[in-house]
Motif scaffolding. Structure first.
Motif, PDB file in Angstrom:
ATOM      1  N   GLU A  51       0.832  -1.213   0.000  1.00  0.00           N
ATOM      2  CA  GLU A  51       0.000   0.000   0.000  1.00  0.00           C
ATOM      3  C   GLU A  51       0.861   1.256   0.000  1.00  0.00           C
ATOM      4  O   GLU A  51       0.621   2.191  -0.761  1.00  0.00           O
ATOM      5  N   VAL A  52       1.890   1.277   0.853  1.00  0.00           N
ATOM      6  CA  VAL A  52       2.788   2.433   0.906  1.00  0.00           C
ATOM      7  C   VAL A  52       3.533   2.572  -0.416  1.00  0.00           C
ATOM      8  O   VAL A  52       3.668   3.685  -0.955  1.00  0.00           O
ATOM      9  N   LEU A  53       3.989   1.447  -0.965  1.00  0.00           N
ATOM     10  CA  LEU A  53       4.678   1.504  -2.259  1.00  0.00           C
ATOM     11  C   LEU A  53       3.769   2.064  -3.343  1.00  0.00           C
ATOM     12  O   LEU A  53       4.203   2.835  -4.203  1.00  0.00           O
ATOM     13  N   GLN A  54       2.506   1.676  -3.299  1.00  0.00           N
ATOM     14  CA  GLN A  54       1.561   2.184  -4.285  1.00  0.00           C
ATOM     15  C   GLN A  54       1.393   3.696  -4.145  1.00  0.00           C
ATOM     16  O   GLN A  54       1.371   4.425  -5.137  1.00  0.00           O
ATOM     17  N   GLN A  55       1.288   4.179  -2.911  1.00  0.00           N
ATOM     18  CA  GLN A  55       1.137   5.617  -2.679  1.00  0.00           C
ATOM     19  C   GLN A  55       2.371   6.376  -3.178  1.00  0.00           C
ATOM     20  O   GLN A  55       2.253   7.430  -3.802  1.00  0.00           O
ATOM     21  N   VAL A  56       3.545   5.823  -2.906  1.00  0.00           N
ATOM     22  CA  VAL A  56       4.792   6.464  -3.346  1.00  0.00           C
ATOM     23  C   VAL A  56       4.872   6.451  -4.877  1.00  0.00           C
ATOM     24  O   VAL A  56       5.232   7.454  -5.496  1.00  0.00           O
ATOM     25  N   ALA A  57       4.513   5.310  -5.479  1.00  0.00           N
ATOM     26  CA  ALA A  57       4.547   5.208  -6.941  1.00  0.00           C
ATOM     27  C   ALA A  57       3.608   6.221  -7.570  1.00  0.00           C
ATOM     28  O   ALA A  57       3.949   6.885  -8.564  1.00  0.00           O
ATOM     29  N   LYS A  58       2.432   6.364  -7.003  1.00  0.00           N
ATOM     30  CA  LYS A  58       1.464   7.337  -7.531  1.00  0.00           C
ATOM     31  C   LYS A  58       2.020   8.757  -7.429  1.00  0.00           C
ATOM     32  O   LYS A  58       1.916   9.540  -8.366  1.00  0.00           O
ATOM     33  N   ALA A  59       2.635   9.075  -6.298  1.00  0.00           N
ATOM     34  CA  ALA A  59       3.209  10.404  -6.103  1.00  0.00           C
ATOM     35  C   ALA A  59       4.357  10.663  -7.075  1.00  0.00           C
ATOM     36  O   ALA A  59       4.536  11.788  -7.550  1.00  0.00           O
ATOM     37  N   LEU A  60       5.119   9.614  -7.385  1.00  0.00           N
ATOM     38  CA  LEU A  60       6.235   9.753  -8.326  1.00  0.00           C
ATOM     39  C   LEU A  60       5.817   9.571  -9.778  1.00  0.00           C
ATOM     40  O   LEU A  60       6.613   9.771 -10.685  1.00  0.00           O
ATOM     41  N   ARG A  61       4.578   9.122  -9.973  1.00  0.00           N
ATOM     42  CA  ARG A  61       4.047   8.826 -11.306  1.00  0.00           C
ATOM     43  C   ARG A  61       4.865   7.760 -12.022  1.00  0.00           C
ATOM     44  O   ARG A  61       5.272   7.915 -13.175  1.00  0.00           O
ATOM     45  N   ILE A  62       5.127   6.681 -11.261  1.00  0.00           N
ATOM     46  CA  ILE A  62       5.814   5.522 -11.825  1.00  0.00           C
ATOM     47  C   ILE A  62       4.976   4.291 -11.530  1.00  0.00           C
ATOM     48  O   ILE A  62       4.009   4.346 -10.776  1.00  0.00           O
ATOM     49  N   SER A  63       5.360   3.176 -12.106  1.00  0.00           N
ATOM     50  CA  SER A  63       4.629   1.921 -11.944  1.00  0.00           C
ATOM     51  C   SER A  63       4.797   1.355 -10.537  1.00  0.00           C
ATOM     52  O   SER A  63       5.919   1.180 -10.057  1.00  0.00           O
ATOM     53  N   ALA A  64       3.675   1.051  -9.890  1.00  0.00           N
ATOM     54  CA  ALA A  64       3.734   0.419  -8.577  1.00  0.00           C
ATOM     55  C   ALA A  64       4.364  -0.967  -8.685  1.00  0.00           C
ATOM     56  O   ALA A  64       5.081  -1.401  -7.778  1.00  0.00           O
TER      57      ALA A  64
END
Length: 175
Positions: A51-64
């Motif tokens: 979940e945290v990785l997904q949030q970070v990926a979304k913020a960075l606009r990269i693939s989770a």
């Protein structure tokens, strides 16, 4: 603190954050995690959840999924086909959201039958991706529906217009 074996996740996150020209604090705010926690992830001291990785990926606009592989949640070789298959299903514009969900459920049931199950963290992260995609698609569909229905009655009810944009008198235009 001893460093956990999280591959090169921290280094990769730091590189992506710098490429996005974000400070640690900016990324933490955008991802909804604390600044110290994100710092610990970057230094390899903490292993974040999917979940945290997904949030970070979304913020960075990269693939989770890329972050899942780097964090060891996904096995790069074994799970790549699964991730790609799911991505193709979710990206198919000819399917509605209900059909995508049903197809993903059938796909997952066949994988389980054949002895390939996904980890709970990955399943949760993918479910959240699907939910977010569904919400975005639903909002876009509603916006298109609203704009489409507003235009149709307007042209169907109203007749020709004059040069100043007001309705023309139907009797005058008929002659």
């Amino acid at each position: 603190m001893a460093s956990l074996n999280v591959g090169n996740l921290g280094e990769y996150l730091r590189e992506q954050r710098r490429n996005a020209q974000l400070s640690l604090r900016q990324l933490a705010d955008a991802a909804g995690v604390s600044n110290p926690y994100l710092s610990q992830i970057e230094r390899g001291l903490r292993k974040p959840s999917a979940e945290v990785l997904q949030q970070v990926a979304k913020a960075l606009r990269i693939s989770a999924e890329t972050l899942y592989v780097r964090a060891g949640i996904l096995d790069a070789e074994r799970d790549r086909d699964e991730v790609e298959t799911r991505a193709v299903i979710l990206a198919d514009p000819t399917l509605n959201e209900r059909q995508k969900q049903v197809l993903l459920q059938v796909y997952e049931s066949f994988r389980k039958e054949n002895g390939f199950e996904i980890t709970p963290d990955l399943a949760q992260g993918m479910a959240q991706n699907v939910t977010q995609d569904m919400a975005q698609d639903e909002a876009q569909g509603m916006a298109e529906h609203i704009s489409g229905t507003q235009q149709a009655p307007d042209t169907a009810v109203r007749g020709p217009r004059t040069a100043d944009g007001s309705d023309a008198d139907p009797q005058q235009t008929a002659s």
